[in-house]
Design a protein around this motif. Structure first.
Motif, mmCIF file in Angstrom:
data_model
loop_
_atom_site.group_PDB
_atom_site.id
_atom_site.type_symbol
_atom_site.label_atom_id
_atom_site.label_comp_id
_atom_site.label_asym_id
_atom_site.label_seq_id
_atom_site.Cartn_x
_atom_site.Cartn_y
_atom_site.Cartn_z
ATOM 1 N N LYS A 3 39.987 106.144 -9.762
ATOM 2 C CA LYS A 3 38.726 106.514 -10.415
ATOM 3 C C LYS A 3 38.898 106.562 -11.933
ATOM 4 O O LYS A 3 38.041 106.102 -12.678
ATOM 5 N N TRP A 4 40.034 107.086 -12.406
ATOM 6 C CA TRP A 4 40.269 107.160 -13.849
ATOM 7 C C TRP A 4 40.453 105.755 -14.431
ATOM 8 O O TRP A 4 39.920 105.450 -15.506
ATOM 9 N N LEU A 5 41.195 104.893 -13.749
ATOM 10 C CA LEU A 5 41.395 103.521 -14.224
ATOM 11 C C LEU A 5 40.068 102.774 -14.313
ATOM 12 O O LEU A 5 39.842 102.000 -15.240
ATOM 13 N N TRP A 6 39.188 103.023 -13.359
ATOM 14 C CA TRP A 6 37.854 102.415 -13.369
ATOM 15 C C TRP A 6 37.021 102.980 -14.508
ATOM 16 O O TRP A 6 36.363 102.241 -15.234
ATOM 17 N N ALA A 7 37.074 104.305 -14.709
ATOM 18 C CA ALA A 7 36.297 104.938 -15.777
ATOM 19 C C ALA A 7 36.800 104.516 -17.155
ATOM 20 O O ALA A 7 36.013 104.386 -18.100
ATOM 21 N N ALA A 8 38.108 104.276 -17.281
ATOM 22 C CA ALA A 8 38.693 103.853 -18.553
ATOM 23 C C ALA A 8 38.550 102.348 -18.770
ATOM 24 O O ALA A 8 39.036 101.808 -19.767
ATOM 25 N N ARG A 9 37.912 101.667 -17.822
ATOM 26 C CA ARG A 9 37.595 100.237 -17.910
ATOM 27 C C ARG A 9 38.817 99.315 -17.916
ATOM 28 O O ARG A 9 38.812 98.250 -18.524
ATOM 29 N N PHE A 10 39.867 99.718 -17.216
ATOM 30 C CA PHE A 10 40.989 98.803 -17.017
ATOM 31 C C PHE A 10 40.672 97.827 -15.891
ATOM 32 O O PHE A 10 41.209 96.725 -15.851
ATOM 33 N N ARG A 14 36.399 100.144 -8.576
ATOM 34 C CA ARG A 14 37.413 101.058 -8.065
ATOM 35 C C ARG A 14 38.267 100.377 -7.009
ATOM 36 O O ARG A 14 39.459 100.682 -6.869
ATOM 37 N N ALA A 15 37.690 99.459 -6.263
ATOM 38 C CA ALA A 15 38.451 98.740 -5.236
ATOM 39 C C ALA A 15 39.578 97.930 -5.874
ATOM 40 O O ALA A 15 40.703 97.907 -5.353
ATOM 41 N N LEU A 16 39.304 97.287 -7.003
ATOM 42 C CA LEU A 16 40.354 96.535 -7.704
ATOM 43 C C LEU A 16 41.431 97.472 -8.247
ATOM 44 O O LEU A 16 42.622 97.154 -8.217
ATOM 45 N N ALA A 17 41.020 98.635 -8.736
ATOM 46 C CA ALA A 17 41.978 99.615 -9.245
ATOM 47 C C ALA A 17 42.870 100.125 -8.112
ATOM 48 O O ALA A 17 44.089 100.248 -8.273
ATOM 49 N N ALA A 18 42.266 100.411 -6.956
ATOM 50 C CA ALA A 18 43.040 100.882 -5.808
ATOM 51 C C ALA A 18 44.004 99.806 -5.321
ATOM 52 O O ALA A 18 45.157 100.101 -4.972
ATOM 53 N N LYS A 19 43.559 98.556 -5.326
ATOM 54 C CA LYS A 19 44.422 97.457 -4.890
ATOM 55 C C LYS A 19 45.612 97.291 -5.839
ATOM 56 O O LYS A 19 46.736 97.073 -5.395
ATOM 57 N N LYS A 34 49.941 105.947 -6.435
ATOM 58 C CA LYS A 34 49.006 105.634 -5.365
ATOM 59 C C LYS A 34 47.589 105.876 -5.874
ATOM 60 O O LYS A 34 47.386 106.615 -6.829
ATOM 61 N N PRO A 35 46.583 105.270 -5.220
ATOM 62 C CA PRO A 35 45.203 105.422 -5.704
ATOM 63 C C PRO A 35 44.713 106.871 -5.747
ATOM 64 O O PRO A 35 43.922 107.238 -6.601
#
Length: 120
Positions: A3-10, A14-19, A34-35
């Motif tokens: 969720k943080w990686l998605w919010a920080a726009r990396f 969220r699915a891509l961040a979790a993967k 881990k995610p």
């Protein structure tokens, strides 16, 4: 973490961040993340994505994805990381693109070589 990686726009979703977490492309304080891992202020993250490799320090937490200007306030990239990414970008620009060197469409001989290459 995802969720943080998605919010920080990396990552775009969220699915891509979790993967990326599952594939080991995210490290938190030197440990593969881990995610579901909790992100804390002061954590050092190593993020590998299409944009390059980032070494960032977490400055703030967010559960909402906002504008890019707000997302950039969530972290601070280290100087070494920034310099390395700029150096790699300059090297990519300096390398000639193979498609640009070709003139026109491939000849019959070129096509045969391409087919042989792809089949092997």
């Amino acid at each position: 973490m995802d969720k943080w990686l998605w919010a920080a726009r990396f990552f775009k979703t969220r699915a891509l961040a979790a993967k990326a977490c599952d594939l080991g492309r995210i490290a938190s304080n030197g440990v593969s993340a881990k995610p579901a891992r909790e992100v804390r202020i002061g954590d050092m993250l190593h993020v590998k994505n299409d944009g390059g490799d980032f070494q960032v320090e977490v400055l703030a937490l967010s559960e909402m994805r906002g504008p890019a200007a707000v997302a950039q306030t969530l972290y601070r990239e280290t100087e070494e990381s920034r310099e390395l990414r700029q150096k790699l970008a300059e090297e990519r620009k300096a390398m000639p693109h193979p498609e640009a060197m070709r003139e026109g469409k491939p000849s019959k001989r070129d096509r045969r070589q391409i087919h042989r290459f792809r089949e092997s």
